[in-house]
Design a protein around this motif. Structure first.
Motif, PDB file in Angstrom:
ATOM      1  N   ASN A 207     -11.156  -1.172  -3.155  1.00 30.58           N
ATOM      2  CA  ASN A 207     -10.388  -2.385  -3.437  1.00 30.58           C
ATOM      3  C   ASN A 207      -9.417  -2.657  -2.300  1.00 30.58           C
ATOM      4  OD1 ASN A 207     -11.743  -2.415  -5.846  1.00 30.58           O
ATOM      5  ND2 ASN A 207     -10.015  -1.681  -7.069  1.00 30.58           N
ATOM      6  N   ALA A 208      -9.058  -3.925  -2.118  1.00 31.87           N
ATOM      7  CA  ALA A 208      -8.185  -4.284  -1.002  1.00 31.87           C
ATOM      8  C   ALA A 208      -7.300  -5.467  -1.365  1.00 31.87           C
ATOM      9  CB  ALA A 208      -9.011  -4.614   0.239  1.00 31.87           C
ATOM     10  N   VAL A 209      -6.159  -5.524  -0.680  1.00 31.08           N
ATOM     11  CA  VAL A 209      -5.218  -6.634  -0.791  1.00 31.08           C
ATOM     12  C   VAL A 209      -4.807  -7.019   0.624  1.00 31.08           C
ATOM     13  CG1 VAL A 209      -2.991  -7.404  -1.702  1.00 31.08           C
ATOM     14  CG2 VAL A 209      -4.327  -5.731  -2.975  1.00 31.08           C
ATOM     15  N   SER A 210      -4.806  -8.316   0.926  1.00 29.89           N
ATOM     16  CA  SER A 210      -4.467  -8.775   2.289  1.00 29.89           C
ATOM     17  C   SER A 210      -3.508  -9.947   2.239  1.00 29.89           C
ATOM     18  CB  SER A 210      -5.737  -9.198   3.040  1.00 29.89           C
ATOM     19  OG  SER A 210      -6.640  -8.129   3.175  1.00 29.89           O
ATOM     20  N   SER A 211      -2.710 -10.067   3.311  1.00 29.03           N
ATOM     21  CA  SER A 211      -1.755 -11.175   3.413  1.00 29.03           C
ATOM     22  C   SER A 211      -1.557 -11.525   4.885  1.00 29.03           C
ATOM     23  CB  SER A 211      -0.415 -10.785   2.765  1.00 29.03           C
ATOM     24  OG  SER A 211       0.414 -11.912   2.581  1.00 29.03           O
ATOM     25  N   PRO A 212      -1.323 -12.810   5.192  1.00 22.30           N
ATOM     26  CA  PRO A 212      -1.207 -13.243   6.585  1.00 22.30           C
ATOM     27  C   PRO A 212       0.185 -13.014   7.165  1.00 22.30           C
ATOM     28  CG  PRO A 212      -0.989 -15.132   5.159  1.00 22.30           C
ATOM     29  CD  PRO A 212      -1.269 -13.956   4.258  1.00 22.30           C
ATOM     30  N   VAL A 213       0.226 -12.878   8.492  1.00 19.34           N
ATOM     31  CA  VAL A 213       1.478 -12.766   9.240  1.00 19.34           C
ATOM     32  C   VAL A 213       1.517 -13.902  10.262  1.00 19.34           C
ATOM     33  CG1 VAL A 213       2.805 -11.382  10.876  1.00 19.34           C
ATOM     34  CG2 VAL A 213       1.658 -10.271   8.947  1.00 19.34           C
TER      35      VAL A 213
END
Length: 270
Positions: A207-213
């Motif tokens: 499982n994964a969680v991602s967010s932009p910078v």
């Protein structure tokens, strides 16, 4: 030794106050760039024009401001530009993100990594491995798919269509209409929440969680991701990680002078 209550402390306090006023006027020049008149600047900082003029003269003398002889407008000077460039050189996304990724890894004990957009697509450039974790998808140098990874979908959401067109076309060729619609649903979710959670999309059981910078000008400069085994990275832990990751990504972006752009400024995926 004197303290701030003694007469000797008064000149020091005045110098500090003068410095604060000068910095405020310098910031106003930056915000009113490329140039502004004395009257507009005085109105902007809510000070008498005569007072602002005195500070401007000091800034001009030190090279932090310049006056255009053609119209008498003021703008940032060479010294201010040199300071700005020095600050920008320190806002490298890897340098800025690394301490935050270490802290998040320690807090969650899940693998955290940073990916940037490379010539082959989303490329992992920094990894903080969770203790005891073994994974095949978070090695430095790994190139992740655009449409079948959480990291890739965040890039697809916020990069321009021109930048991702080639990779999107190549990967979507093998997808049917239902799968393409599901991808669009993911993109809209990312736009509305700023964070993306997936279960086993790239690899079963992961499982994964991602967010932009974002950096200055709200330019996407990287994507931060938390990844873990589905057996321990359960729904509850993943939801917590999503919350923490979003907060971290927003803090990194703020440090780099950026923020997530509003929906209206992102491209249409329809």
């Amino acid at each position: 030794m004197t303290d701030d209550s003694t007469p000797a402390a008064a000149p020091r306090q005045q110098k500090v106050q003068s410095a604060e006023v000068g910095v405020g006027i310098l910031k106003a020049l930056a915000e009113l760039a490329p140039a502004t008149s004395l009257s507009k600047l005085a109105e902007y900082v809510d000070m008498p024009a005569s007072k602002v003029h005195r500070y401007l003269q000091a800034l001009v003398d030190s090279g932090f401001a310049e006056q255009d002889p053609a119209n008498n407008h003021y703008r940032l000077g060479r010294s201010a530009l040199q300071v700005g460039l020095a600050a920008l050189s320190q806002l490298d996304v890897l340098k800025t993100s690394a301490p935050a990724l270490i802290a998040l890894r320690d807090e969650l004990n899940e693998t955290c990594f940073l990916a940037v957009w490379g010539n082959k697509g989303p490329t992992v450039v920094y990894v903080e491995q969770a203790l005891g974790a073994v994974t095949l998808v978070t090695q430095i140098g790994s190139v992740l798919p655009l449409l079948s990874s959480s990291t890739g979908l965040v890039f697809e959401t916020f990069l321009s269509a021109t930048e991702t067109a080639g990779l999107r076309e190549a990967e979507s060729a093998s997808l049917d209409e239902a799968q393409l619609q599901e991808i669009d649903r993911h993109l809209q979710e990312i736009l509305s929440t700023g964070v993306h959670q997936i279960h086993g999309m790239l690899m079963a059981g992961v499982n994964a969680v991602s967010s932009p910078v974002f950096a200055m000008g709200n330019k996407l400069v990287g994507v931060v991701t938390v990844v873990g085994s589905a057996s321990v990275f359960t729904d509850q832990r993943q939801a917590l990680a999503a919350q923490k990751l979003l907060q971290m990504a927003q803090a990194i972006s703020a440090r780099m002078g950026g923020e997530m752009p509003p929906l209206a400024s992102t491209r249409d995926h329809e």
